[in-house]
Design an enzyme around this catalytic site. Structure first.
Site, short mmCIF file in Angstrom:
data_model
loop_
_atom_site.label_atom_id
_atom_site.label_comp_id
_atom_site.label_asym_id
_atom_site.label_seq_id
_atom_site.Cartn_x
_atom_site.Cartn_y
_atom_site.Cartn_z
N GLU A 27 0.86 -1.18 0.00
CA GLU A 27 0.00 0.00 0.00
C GLU A 27 0.90 1.24 0.00
OE1 GLU A 27 -2.89 0.03 3.17
OE2 GLU A 27 -3.63 2.02 2.63
N ASN A 72 -6.68 1.48 2.69
CA ASN A 72 -7.42 2.73 2.88
C ASN A 72 -6.98 3.79 1.86
OD1 ASN A 72 -8.63 1.48 5.06
ND2 ASN A 72 -7.26 2.40 6.58
N ASN A 172 -12.08 -0.86 -1.10
CA ASN A 172 -11.44 -1.42 0.09
C ASN A 172 -12.26 -1.07 1.33
OD1 ASN A 172 -8.98 -2.46 1.65
ND2 ASN A 172 -9.21 -0.39 2.51
N GLU A 173 -12.57 -2.06 2.13
CA GLU A 173 -13.21 -1.88 3.45
C GLU A 173 -14.30 -0.80 3.42
OE1 GLU A 173 -10.18 -1.48 6.52
OE2 GLU A 173 -9.58 -3.57 6.26
N TYR A 244 -6.77 -8.78 11.53
CA TYR A 244 -5.46 -8.64 12.19
C TYR A 244 -5.64 -9.06 13.64
CZ TYR A 244 -4.31 -5.68 8.17
OH TYR A 244 -4.09 -5.20 6.91
N GLU A 292 -6.36 -9.33 3.46
CA GLU A 292 -5.53 -8.68 4.48
C GLU A 292 -5.55 -9.56 5.72
OE1 GLU A 292 -5.88 -4.51 5.44
OE2 GLU A 292 -6.51 -4.04 3.38
O1 AHR Z 1 -3.02 -2.78 6.13
C1 AHR Z 1 -3.26 -1.61 6.83
C2 AHR Z 1 -4.72 -1.14 6.71
O2 AHR Z 1 -5.55 -2.04 7.37
C3 AHR Z 1 -5.30 -1.06 5.32
O3 AHR Z 1 -5.03 0.14 4.70
C4 AHR Z 1 -6.76 -1.20 5.56
O4 AHR Z 1 -7.43 -1.80 4.48
C5 AHR Z 1 -6.85 -2.02 6.84
O5 AHR Z 1 -7.72 -1.46 7.74
#
Ligand code: AHR
Length: 502
Positions: A27, A72, A172-173, A244, A292
């Site tokens: 990114e 993001n 994205n998201e 995550y 991700e």
């Molecule tokens: O990988 C870091 C961020 O985590 C990314 O930009 C976003 O898609 C996610 O929230």
């Protein structure tokens, strides 16, 4: 000492490993692009400014696909800013991470970098501040041969041949309130459907990923997937998952039990995809793009101190330790155990930003999480076998967590059988058994072990070889039975082969 028995049957398969589950992500964030893969002033850079040392480490990781440019970041991105003569490219305020983006690196440099690093691009389009029209223009620039405004612009920029990018993320998201252009499920579902339809009119060979929830804890999780797919089922091929994990609480058993949560997350998304399929009476499946995933928490506090509107800050620079490497291995085992539906996955991210590879002006090094990724990516190809693991469990907030996570992969071409396993017992060794009566001629080729007495041990620029795998496991095969001792808190690859075949 605990005992674990793995039961496999070569007729009970989960599915073929799609190599794209070993994908990653770059990114425009922190030092991922600038000082990561691109640094013209570096002694390690080639003529184009691409770092040779990083590209070599990426090649060694064996990453078949890399998602770009966000994240993001993509939700405010104007891709045209990053193509054409560099001196004409505008610097812009980048609102996702509150920095200044110079645009000195863009789409064409990224495609060149993927070729150099032996990987393929997975592009995301901006469905935040932009929409279908710009997605179509970007696709035309990338994939249309010639004779139109954007394809001829690409040719004028020095790229005679189309980039032929096959895999595209529709935003994205978009469920996240932090996202530029955040949408409700209905709004996003309609936008994804129309953007995807237009993109496939222009290039019917592309594959499209719709945004699922940003993580399992989103209040709209489930409903979001259902509504989005209800709108765009016919057009898209995959739905995304992001997750995550962190050990903020300092509770290693709970931290390592997150693979149980990941497993349930995947099951839930598969169930929703199939419910929409049933409601719509479709034959096509929607598969999963876990685009991700990683451990992310070490840098959170430090990142709060970063000054806004600077350039290329040290952002999201998690320094990974031994226990992170164990969870990463378990997460990869979990992805493999769902090989029937998880067809794409991207470790987030690849260089400097929550990454397996770190750089400085004087070199590049491998973090602890690099090793399980490289080992599984390089050896985990073939057919995943349904791997039943008979082992004691421990209580966690996600339910019963097995002390051993394992998966086995049969590769009939290479005549190998490979077992990946994580022993989550923090105190004791474990005795592992597996009946190999269906694999009579197989013998141990190698038994690789990654462990460290200190779960918080890290690799740094000054001490880059502190946590490294060793080929020193004791796996043996006798009378059609595999036996191995798995030391406490460890990752293992036991690879068997038909002797004389490799
Ligand atoms: O990988 C870091 C961020 O985590 C990314 O930009 C976003 O898609 C996610 O929230």
């Amino acid at each position: 000492m605990k005992k674990a028995t793995i039961h496999i049957d070569k007729n009970f398969t989960v599915g073929e490993v799609d190599k794209r589950i070993y994908g990653s992500f770059i990114e425009h964030l922190g030092r991922a692009v600038y000082e990561g893969i691109y640094q013209p002033e570096s002694p390690f850079a080639d003529k184009q400014g691409l770092r040779n040392d990083v590209a070599a480490l990426v090649e060694e990781l064996n990453v078949p696909v890399v998602r770009y440019p966000g994240g993001n970041f993509v939700s405010g991105y104007r891709w045209e800013d990053g193509v054409g003569p560099k001196e004409k490219r505008p610097a812009r305020p980048e609102l996702a991470w509150c920095v200044i983006e110079s645009n000195q690196f863009g789409l064409n440099e990224f495609v060149d970098w993927t070729r150099k690093a032996g990987t393929e691009p997975m592009m995301a389009v901006n469905l935040g501040t932009r929409g279908p029209e710009d997605a179509k223009n970007l696709l035309e620039y990338c994939n249309f041969k010639k004779g139109t405004y954007y394809s001829d612009l690409r040719i004028r920029h020095g790229y005679e041949e189309p980039h032929n990018i096959k895999l595209w993320c529709l935003g994205n998201e978009m469920d996240g309130p932090w996202q530029m252009g955040h949408k409700t499920a209905e709004e996003y579902g309609r936008t994804a459907a129309e953007t995807g339809r237009i993109m496939k009119m222009l290039d019917p060979t592309v594959e499209l990923v719709a945004c699922g929830s940003s993580n399992l804890d989103m209040p709209t999780f489930g409903e979001w997937e259902d509504k989005v797919l209800s709108e765009c089922y016919d057009v898209v091929d995959y739905i995304s998952l992001h997750q995550y994990y962190g050990n903020q609480a300092g509770n290693t058993p709970e931290f390592l039990a997150n693979s149980v949560a990941m497993d349930k997350f995947i099951d839930s998304v598969v169930a929703i995809c199939d419910a929409v399929k049933a409601k719509k009476r479709k034959t096509k499946n929607i598969n999963l793009s876990f685009d991700e995933w990683n451990v992310w928490y070490h840098s959170n506090e430090q990142d709060k101190k970063i000054e806004q509107w600077c350039q290329v800050p040290h952002q999201l620079e998690d320094v990974y330790n031994m226990e992170d490497a164990l969870l990463v291995a378990s997460m990869m085992i979990t992805l493999l155990r769902h090989a029937d539906r998880v067809k794409i996955a991207c470790m987030a991210q690849l260089v400097n930003v929550i990454a397996p590879i770190m750089t400085s002006d004087t070199g590049a090094w491998r973090q602890t999480i690099y090793y399980p990724f490289a080992c599984i990516s390089n050896n985990g190809r073939g057919t995943v076998l349904n791997t039943l693991v008979d082992v004691p469990t421990y209580e966690s907030k996600h339910g019963a967590a097995p002390f051993l996570d394992a998966v086995s992969i049969m590769n009939e071409e290479a005549k190998t059988l490979t077992i990946f396993a994580v022993n989550k017992d923090l105190e004791e060794e474990m005795e592992l058994f597996c009946d190999l009566s269906q694999f009579k001629e197989y013998q141990v080729k190698k038994h690789v072990v990654l462990t460290h007495e200190d779960l918080k041990a890290v690799n740094t620029e000054k001490d880059p070889w502190n946590v490294v795998p060793k080929e020193d496991g004791n796996a043996t095969v006798a009378d059609g039975r595999l036996q191995a001792t798995l030391c406490s808190k460890s990752f293992h690859m036991i690879q068997l082969e038909v002797e004389g075949e490799n």
